[in-house]
Enzyme design. Structure first.
Site, PDB file in Angstrom:
ATOM      1  N   ASN A   1       0.870  -1.181   0.000  1.00  0.00           N
ATOM      2  CA  ASN A   1       0.000   0.000   0.000  1.00  0.00           C
ATOM      3  C   ASN A   1       0.903   1.226   0.000  1.00  0.00           C
ATOM      4  O   ASN A   1       1.439   1.597   1.043  1.00  0.00           O
ATOM      5  CB  ASN A   1      -0.894  -0.036   1.263  1.00  0.00           C
ATOM      6  CG  ASN A   1      -1.744   1.220   1.404  1.00  0.00           C
ATOM      7  OD1 ASN A   1      -1.829   2.031   0.469  1.00  0.00           O
ATOM      8  ND2 ASN A   1      -2.370   1.387   2.563  1.00  0.00           N
ATOM      9  N   TRP A   2       1.066   1.820  -1.183  1.00  0.00           N
ATOM     10  CA  TRP A   2       2.009   2.939  -1.298  1.00  0.00           C
ATOM     11  C   TRP A   2       1.461   4.233  -0.688  1.00  0.00           C
ATOM     12  O   TRP A   2       2.193   5.201  -0.550  1.00  0.00           O
ATOM     13  CB  TRP A   2       2.343   3.186  -2.771  1.00  0.00           C
ATOM     14  CG  TRP A   2       3.248   2.148  -3.379  1.00  0.00           C
ATOM     15  CD1 TRP A   2       3.885   1.128  -2.724  1.00  0.00           C
ATOM     16  CD2 TRP A   2       3.628   2.044  -4.752  1.00  0.00           C
ATOM     17  NE1 TRP A   2       4.634   0.401  -3.599  1.00  0.00           N
ATOM     18  CE2 TRP A   2       4.502   0.931  -4.856  1.00  0.00           C
ATOM     19  CE3 TRP A   2       3.324   2.767  -5.910  1.00  0.00           C
ATOM     20  CZ2 TRP A   2       5.057   0.544  -6.081  1.00  0.00           C
ATOM     21  CZ3 TRP A   2       3.885   2.373  -7.121  1.00  0.00           C
ATOM     22  CH2 TRP A   2       4.726   1.282  -7.206  1.00  0.00           C
ATOM     23  N   LYS A   3       0.176   4.253  -0.401  1.00  0.00           N
ATOM     24  CA  LYS A   3      -0.464   5.476   0.133  1.00  0.00           C
ATOM     25  C   LYS A   3      -0.173   6.648  -0.823  1.00  0.00           C
ATOM     26  O   LYS A   3      -0.090   6.438  -2.030  1.00  0.00           O
ATOM     27  CB  LYS A   3       0.003   5.733   1.562  1.00  0.00           C
ATOM     28  CG  LYS A   3      -0.176   4.476   2.436  1.00  0.00           C
ATOM     29  CD  LYS A   3       0.015   4.701   3.877  1.00  0.00           C
ATOM     30  CE  LYS A   3      -0.199   3.379   4.609  1.00  0.00           C
ATOM     31  NZ  LYS A   3      -0.082   3.488   6.048  1.00  0.00           N
TER      32      LYS A   3
ATOM     33  N   HIS B   1      -9.677   1.462   5.140  1.00  0.00           N
ATOM     34  CA  HIS B   1      -8.382   1.673   5.798  1.00  0.00           C
ATOM     35  C   HIS B   1      -8.548   2.729   6.902  1.00  0.00           C
ATOM     36  O   HIS B   1      -9.302   3.683   6.743  1.00  0.00           O
ATOM     37  CB  HIS B   1      -7.342   2.133   4.764  1.00  0.00           C
ATOM     38  CG  HIS B   1      -5.952   2.131   5.302  1.00  0.00           C
ATOM     39  ND1 HIS B   1      -5.478   3.139   6.116  1.00  0.00           N
ATOM     40  CD2 HIS B   1      -4.945   1.236   5.180  1.00  0.00           C
ATOM     41  CE1 HIS B   1      -4.229   2.851   6.459  1.00  0.00           C
ATOM     42  NE2 HIS B   1      -3.883   1.706   5.900  1.00  0.00           N
TER      43      HIS B   1
ATOM     44  N   GLU C   1      -6.786   5.133   7.784  1.00  0.00           N
ATOM     45  CA  GLU C   1      -6.505   6.520   7.381  1.00  0.00           C
ATOM     46  C   GLU C   1      -7.712   7.124   6.665  1.00  0.00           C
ATOM     47  O   GLU C   1      -7.993   8.313   6.800  1.00  0.00           O
ATOM     48  CB  GLU C   1      -5.245   6.572   6.496  1.00  0.00           C
ATOM     49  CG  GLU C   1      -3.988   6.422   7.333  1.00  0.00           C
ATOM     50  CD  GLU C   1      -2.806   5.814   6.594  1.00  0.00           C
ATOM     51  OE1 GLU C   1      -2.813   5.749   5.347  1.00  0.00           O
ATOM     52  OE2 GLU C   1      -1.868   5.370   7.289  1.00  0.00           O
TER      53      GLU C   1
ATOM     54  N   GLU D   1      -5.512  -4.506  11.005  1.00  0.00           N
ATOM     55  CA  GLU D   1      -4.478  -3.486  11.133  1.00  0.00           C
ATOM     56  C   GLU D   1      -4.734  -2.636  12.371  1.00  0.00           C
ATOM     57  O   GLU D   1      -5.516  -1.670  12.309  1.00  0.00           O
ATOM     58  CB  GLU D   1      -4.499  -2.561   9.909  1.00  0.00           C
ATOM     59  CG  GLU D   1      -4.194  -3.232   8.604  1.00  0.00           C
ATOM     60  CD  GLU D   1      -3.600  -2.252   7.600  1.00  0.00           C
ATOM     61  OE1 GLU D   1      -2.475  -2.483   7.175  1.00  0.00           O
ATOM     62  OE2 GLU D   1      -4.249  -1.243   7.286  1.00  0.00           O
TER      63      GLU D   1
ATOM     64  N   GLY E   1       2.383   2.665  10.675  1.00  0.00           N
ATOM     65  CA  GLY E   1       3.359   3.726  10.444  1.00  0.00           C
ATOM     66  C   GLY E   1       4.092   4.176  11.695  1.00  0.00           C
ATOM     67  O   GLY E   1       4.735   5.226  11.700  1.00  0.00           O
TER      68      GLY E   1
ATOM     69  N   SER F   1       3.351  -1.693  10.543  1.00  0.00           N
ATOM     70  CA  SER F   1       4.808  -1.733  10.726  1.00  0.00           C
ATOM     71  C   SER F   1       5.430  -3.083  10.379  1.00  0.00           C
ATOM     72  O   SER F   1       6.374  -3.530  11.038  1.00  0.00           O
ATOM     73  CB  SER F   1       5.176  -1.311  12.154  1.00  0.00           C
ATOM     74  OG  SER F   1       4.767   0.035  12.377  1.00  0.00           O
TER      75      SER F   1
ATOM     76  N   GLY G   1       2.760  -0.837   4.331  1.00  0.00           N
ATOM     77  CA  GLY G   1       2.859   0.563   3.917  1.00  0.00           C
ATOM     78  C   GLY G   1       4.311   0.957   3.712  1.00  0.00           C
ATOM     79  O   GLY G   1       4.905   0.690   2.665  1.00  0.00           O
ATOM     80  N   GLY G   2       4.903   1.575   4.721  1.00  0.00           N
ATOM     81  CA  GLY G   2       6.264   2.127   4.631  1.00  0.00           C
ATOM     82  C   GLY G   2       7.291   1.193   4.005  1.00  0.00           C
ATOM     83  O   GLY G   2       8.047   1.607   3.107  1.00  0.00           O
TER      84      GLY G   2
END
Ligand code: PGA
Length: 265
Positions: A12-14, A104, A106, A176, A182, A222, A243-244
């Protein structure tokens, strides 16, 4: 993970990476993971990349003829029409996507995605044969108060009407915990397994045994090369939403290798 479900690692590159970065990423991925680009049998772990919406077409072109799947981070609550700024599920499907992330934290926390709009997004996705990756997870206060399980069950309950109509195997669930997204602070493998098992048993009880067994459950929060194997070794965890650590092709390839090694052992 169980042998009957296909494992899935989802990037998930966001709101990250630009055109040139994506070209470089795909080139690196090709070098790191040649089996995903070879004209051969599908590798044993599904690899999915979810770029920002505006780069779905580019990604699709760069990954054409590969085994790497593409997904959207969002679809509109509405079908096509006069909805300025929106991108419909039909458009996302037209771009060759197979998956869409829905719910999600976010989106829920920063952009006001309500249970009602999540239902609408799920409905749009299903109509276009996109597999939704439905995200659930508790915040830190809820975890500390010992109500994480109850909270996640409520999130599932809120979508029960729509998810109970989804064909077995056509839904992915991502657990999640918000406090782990993150932050570098990840859930222990035991806690993640406990929540994944809870999710599966909710499906067994409220949807069907078949749906519960066919549904990949991902852990997210994470995840990185150093810890992914811990999660992947758990019986109810079938992969990860990352993500990251997904922003570099080399790191993504490293995580895939770690899971493949775990699968073989
Ligand atoms: P993270 O994000 O891996 O950067 O914690 C996970 C996610 O939000 O899906």
């Amino acid at each position: 993970m169980a042998a009957s479900r296909r494992p899935l690692l989802a990037a998930n590159w966001k709101q990250n990476l630009l055109w040139q970065d994506i070209e470089n990423y795909c080139e690196e991925l090709r070098a790191e993971l040649p089996e995903y680009f070879a004209d051969s049998a599908e590798p044993p772990i599904d690899l999915l990349v979810c770029p920002p919406l505006c780069y779905l077409g580019l990604l699709g072109a760069l990954l054409e003829d590969s085994h790497v799947l593409s997904g959207s981070q969002l679809v509109s609550t509405m079908g096509g029409g006069a909805y300025t700024g929106e991108v419909s599920a039909q458009m996302v499907a037209d771009l060759g996507c197979d998956y869409v992330i829905v719910g999600h934290s976010e989106r829920r926390g920063l952009f006001g995605d309500s249970e009602e709009s999540i239902t609408q997004r799920l409905s749009q996705a299903i109509e276009q044969d996109l597999v939704p990756i439905l995200c659930i997870g508790e915040d830190l206060e809820t975890r500390r108060s010992g109500r994480a399980g109850e909270y996640c069950r409520q999130q599932l309950e809120a979508q029960r009407g729509i998810i109970s109509g989804i064909e077995p195997g056509e839904l992915v669930l991502a657990y999640e915990p918000i406090w782990a997204i993150g932050t570098g602070e990840n859930a222990s493998r035991e806690d993640a397994q406990e929540m994944a098992a809870l999710v599966r048993s909710w499906f067994r009880e409220h949807v069907s045994a078949e749906a519960a067994e066919a549904m990949p459950v991902l852990y997210g929060g994470s995840v990185k090369p150093a810890n992914i194997a811990d999660y992947f070794s758990q019986p109810d965890i079938d992969g990860a939403l990352i993500g990251g650590a997904s922003l570099e092709a080399a790191s993504m390839a490293q995580m895939l290798r770690a899971c493949m090694a775990g699968k073989e052992s």
